[in-house]
Design a protein around this motif. Structure first.
Motif, mmCIF file in Angstrom:
data_model
loop_
_atom_site.group_PDB
_atom_site.id
_atom_site.type_symbol
_atom_site.label_atom_id
_atom_site.label_comp_id
_atom_site.label_asym_id
_atom_site.label_seq_id
_atom_site.Cartn_x
_atom_site.Cartn_y
_atom_site.Cartn_z
ATOM 1 N N LYS A 192 0.834 -1.205 0.000
ATOM 2 C CA LYS A 192 0.000 0.000 0.000
ATOM 3 C C LYS A 192 0.866 1.250 0.000
ATOM 4 O O LYS A 192 0.579 2.228 -0.692
ATOM 5 C CB LYS A 192 -0.937 0.006 1.206
ATOM 6 N N ILE A 243 2.334 1.691 -3.429
ATOM 7 C CA ILE A 243 1.295 2.177 -4.353
ATOM 8 C C ILE A 243 1.074 3.666 -4.155
ATOM 9 O O ILE A 243 0.962 4.438 -5.128
ATOM 10 C CB ILE A 243 -0.016 1.373 -4.174
ATOM 11 N N GLU A 244 1.009 4.106 -2.898
ATOM 12 C CA GLU A 244 0.839 5.538 -2.619
ATOM 13 C C GLU A 244 2.032 6.330 -3.144
ATOM 14 O O GLU A 244 1.870 7.424 -3.700
ATOM 15 C CB GLU A 244 0.662 5.773 -1.111
ATOM 16 N N ASP A 245 3.248 5.787 -2.979
ATOM 17 C CA ASP A 245 4.427 6.468 -3.483
ATOM 18 C C ASP A 245 4.390 6.568 -5.007
ATOM 19 O O ASP A 245 4.744 7.606 -5.592
ATOM 20 C CB ASP A 245 5.703 5.747 -3.038
ATOM 21 N N LEU A 246 3.955 5.485 -5.665
ATOM 22 C CA LEU A 246 3.857 5.499 -7.120
ATOM 23 C C LEU A 246 2.802 6.497 -7.593
ATOM 24 O O LEU A 246 2.995 7.199 -8.601
ATOM 25 C CB LEU A 246 3.527 4.103 -7.652
ATOM 26 N N LYS A 247 1.662 6.584 -6.852
ATOM 27 C CA LYS A 247 0.627 7.563 -7.222
ATOM 28 C C LYS A 247 1.173 8.980 -7.096
ATOM 29 O O LYS A 247 0.916 9.826 -7.944
ATOM 30 C CB LYS A 247 -0.606 7.392 -6.333
ATOM 31 N N LYS A 248 1.931 9.240 -6.038
ATOM 32 C CA LYS A 248 2.524 10.576 -5.858
ATOM 33 C C LYS A 248 3.515 10.867 -6.974
ATOM 34 O O LYS A 248 3.562 11.973 -7.517
ATOM 35 C CB LYS A 248 3.226 10.675 -4.506
ATOM 36 N N TYR A 249 4.290 9.866 -7.336
ATOM 37 C CA TYR A 249 5.302 10.049 -8.377
ATOM 38 C C TYR A 249 4.640 10.287 -9.728
ATOM 39 O O TYR A 249 5.081 11.148 -10.512
ATOM 40 C CB TYR A 249 6.188 8.807 -8.438
ATOM 41 N N THR A 250 3.534 9.560 -10.037
ATOM 42 C CA THR A 250 2.855 9.745 -11.322
ATOM 43 C C THR A 250 2.127 11.082 -11.383
ATOM 44 O O THR A 250 2.027 11.683 -12.463
ATOM 45 C CB THR A 250 1.845 8.609 -11.602
ATOM 46 N N THR A 251 1.615 11.583 -10.261
ATOM 47 C CA THR A 251 0.942 12.900 -10.271
ATOM 48 C C THR A 251 1.949 14.019 -10.393
ATOM 49 O O THR A 251 1.617 15.073 -10.931
ATOM 50 C CB THR A 251 0.102 13.086 -8.997
ATOM 51 N N GLU A 252 3.174 13.835 -9.940
ATOM 52 C CA GLU A 252 4.206 14.868 -10.064
ATOM 53 C C GLU A 252 4.690 14.970 -11.502
ATOM 54 O O GLU A 252 5.067 16.043 -11.954
ATOM 55 C CB GLU A 252 5.389 14.555 -9.135
#
Length: 137
Positions: free
Chosen positions: A124, A127-136
Protein backbone atom coordinates in the motif's frame (compact mmCIF):
# COMPACT_ATOMS: atom_id res chain seq x y z
CA UNK A 1 -18.60 6.44 102.95
CA UNK A 2 -18.11 4.10 100.01
CA UNK A 3 -16.56 0.73 99.59
CA UNK A 4 -12.93 0.10 98.70
CA UNK A 5 -13.86 -0.27 95.00
CA UNK A 6 -15.12 3.32 94.72
CA UNK A 7 -12.92 6.18 93.60
CA UNK A 8 -13.42 9.89 94.39
CA UNK A 9 -16.20 10.30 91.80
CA UNK A 10 -18.21 7.45 93.25
CA UNK A 11 -17.68 5.13 90.28
CA UNK A 12 -16.34 1.66 90.70
CA UNK A 13 -12.69 1.15 89.79
CA UNK A 14 -13.12 -2.47 88.80
CA UNK A 15 -15.67 -1.74 86.09
CA UNK A 16 -13.05 -0.48 83.60
CA UNK A 17 -10.84 -3.47 84.27
CA UNK A 18 -13.77 -5.88 83.81
CA UNK A 19 -14.76 -4.16 80.55
CA UNK A 20 -11.19 -4.46 79.28
CA UNK A 21 -11.05 -8.16 80.23
CA UNK A 22 -14.37 -8.85 78.48
CA UNK A 23 -13.23 -7.06 75.31
CA UNK A 24 -9.82 -8.73 75.34
CA UNK A 25 -11.33 -12.19 75.82
CA UNK A 26 -13.85 -11.56 73.02
CA UNK A 27 -10.99 -10.47 70.74
CA UNK A 28 -9.02 -13.61 71.64
CA UNK A 29 -12.03 -15.84 70.91
CA UNK A 30 -12.56 -14.20 67.50
CA UNK A 31 -8.84 -14.45 66.71
CA UNK A 32 -8.76 -18.13 67.72
CA UNK A 33 -11.85 -18.86 65.62
CA UNK A 34 -10.35 -17.27 62.50
CA UNK A 35 -7.02 -18.99 63.09
CA UNK A 36 -8.81 -22.35 63.34
CA UNK A 37 -10.78 -21.68 60.16
CA UNK A 38 -7.61 -20.71 58.28
CA UNK A 39 -5.75 -23.79 59.49
CA UNK A 40 -8.60 -26.07 58.42
CA UNK A 41 -8.76 -24.40 55.00
CA UNK A 42 -4.98 -24.72 54.72
CA UNK A 43 -5.18 -28.39 55.61
CA UNK A 44 -7.63 -28.98 52.76
CA UNK A 45 -5.52 -26.75 50.44
CA UNK A 46 -8.15 -24.06 49.92
CA UNK A 47 -5.69 -21.46 51.19
CA UNK A 48 -1.98 -21.73 51.80
CA UNK A 49 -0.07 -20.48 54.78
CA UNK A 50 3.69 -20.77 54.73
CA UNK A 51 4.21 -22.20 58.23
CA UNK A 52 1.06 -24.34 58.52
CA UNK A 53 2.38 -27.45 56.81
CA UNK A 54 1.86 -29.49 59.96
CA UNK A 55 -1.94 -29.24 59.62
CA UNK A 56 -1.83 -30.30 55.97
CA UNK A 57 0.47 -33.23 56.78
CA UNK A 58 -1.80 -34.32 59.62
CA UNK A 59 -4.89 -34.29 57.40
CA UNK A 60 -3.13 -36.11 54.58
CA UNK A 61 -1.79 -38.72 56.99
CA UNK A 62 -5.29 -39.19 58.38
CA UNK A 63 -6.90 -39.41 54.93
CA UNK A 64 -4.40 -42.05 53.91
CA UNK A 65 -5.90 -44.58 56.30
CA UNK A 66 -9.55 -43.63 55.86
CA UNK A 67 -12.04 -45.75 53.98
CA UNK A 68 -12.56 -44.40 50.42
CA UNK A 69 -16.33 -44.69 50.85
CA UNK A 70 -16.10 -42.42 53.90
CA UNK A 71 -14.05 -39.88 51.95
CA UNK A 72 -16.57 -40.00 49.08
CA UNK A 73 -19.46 -39.49 51.48
CA UNK A 74 -17.69 -36.64 53.26
CA UNK A 75 -16.42 -34.71 50.22
CA UNK A 76 -18.91 -35.73 47.54
CA UNK A 77 -16.02 -36.58 45.23
CA UNK A 78 -15.03 -40.01 44.00
CA UNK A 79 -11.84 -41.50 45.43
CA UNK A 80 -9.78 -42.94 42.58
CA UNK A 81 -7.83 -46.16 42.61
CA UNK A 82 -4.16 -46.06 41.63
CA UNK A 83 -4.92 -47.55 38.20
CA UNK A 84 -7.64 -44.98 37.50
CA UNK A 85 -5.34 -42.20 38.64
CA UNK A 86 -2.49 -43.41 36.40
CA UNK A 87 -4.88 -43.76 33.43
CA UNK A 88 -6.15 -40.21 33.95
CA UNK A 89 -2.59 -38.89 34.27
CA UNK A 90 -1.54 -40.54 31.01
CA UNK A 91 -4.65 -39.19 29.29
CA UNK A 92 -3.85 -35.74 30.67
CA UNK A 93 -0.29 -35.90 29.35
CA UNK A 94 -1.54 -36.99 25.89
CA UNK A 95 -4.04 -34.13 25.84
CA UNK A 96 -1.38 -31.63 26.92
CA UNK A 97 0.95 -32.77 24.14
CA UNK A 98 -1.87 -32.37 21.59
CA UNK A 99 -2.60 -28.90 22.94
CA UNK A 100 1.09 -27.96 22.62
CA UNK A 101 1.07 -29.13 18.98
CA UNK A 102 -2.06 -27.11 18.26
CA UNK A 103 -0.57 -24.05 19.96
CA UNK A 104 2.54 -24.29 17.79
CA UNK A 105 0.34 -24.55 14.66
CA UNK A 106 -1.67 -21.53 15.79
CA UNK A 107 1.54 -19.58 16.37
CA UNK A 108 2.76 -20.48 12.87
CA UNK A 109 -0.53 -19.35 11.31
CA UNK A 110 -0.47 -16.16 13.35
CA UNK A 111 3.09 -15.36 12.27
CA UNK A 112 2.11 -16.01 8.63
CA UNK A 113 -0.84 -13.62 9.00
CA UNK A 114 1.38 -10.93 10.54
CA UNK A 115 3.91 -11.34 7.73
CA UNK A 116 1.13 -11.03 5.14
CA UNK A 117 -0.23 -7.92 6.86
CA UNK A 118 3.23 -6.33 6.80
CA UNK A 119 3.60 -7.19 3.11
CA UNK A 120 0.19 -5.65 2.36
CA UNK A 121 1.08 -2.51 4.32
CA UNK A 122 4.36 -2.21 2.39
CA UNK A 123 2.53 -2.70 -0.93
CA UNK A 124 0.00 0.00 0.00
CA UNK A 125 2.85 2.35 0.86
CA UNK A 126 4.57 1.62 -2.46
CA UNK A 127 1.29 2.18 -4.35
CA UNK A 128 0.84 5.54 -2.62
CA UNK A 129 4.43 6.47 -3.48
CA UNK A 130 3.86 5.50 -7.12
CA UNK A 131 0.63 7.56 -7.22
CA UNK A 132 2.52 10.58 -5.86
CA UNK A 133 5.30 10.05 -8.38
CA UNK A 134 2.85 9.75 -11.32
CA UNK A 135 0.94 12.90 -10.27
CA UNK A 136 4.21 14.87 -10.06
CA UNK A 137 5.22 13.88 -13.60
Amino acid sequence: MGSDNDDASGKRKGRKVWLFVKNASMAMIIFTFFLTVILVLDAYKFVSIRHAKFARKKVLATLQYMDPALIEAHTGMKALTTEEFNALNSELEDTRSKIREMNSQVQQKYSAILKTQLDIANMKKEIEDLKKYTTEN
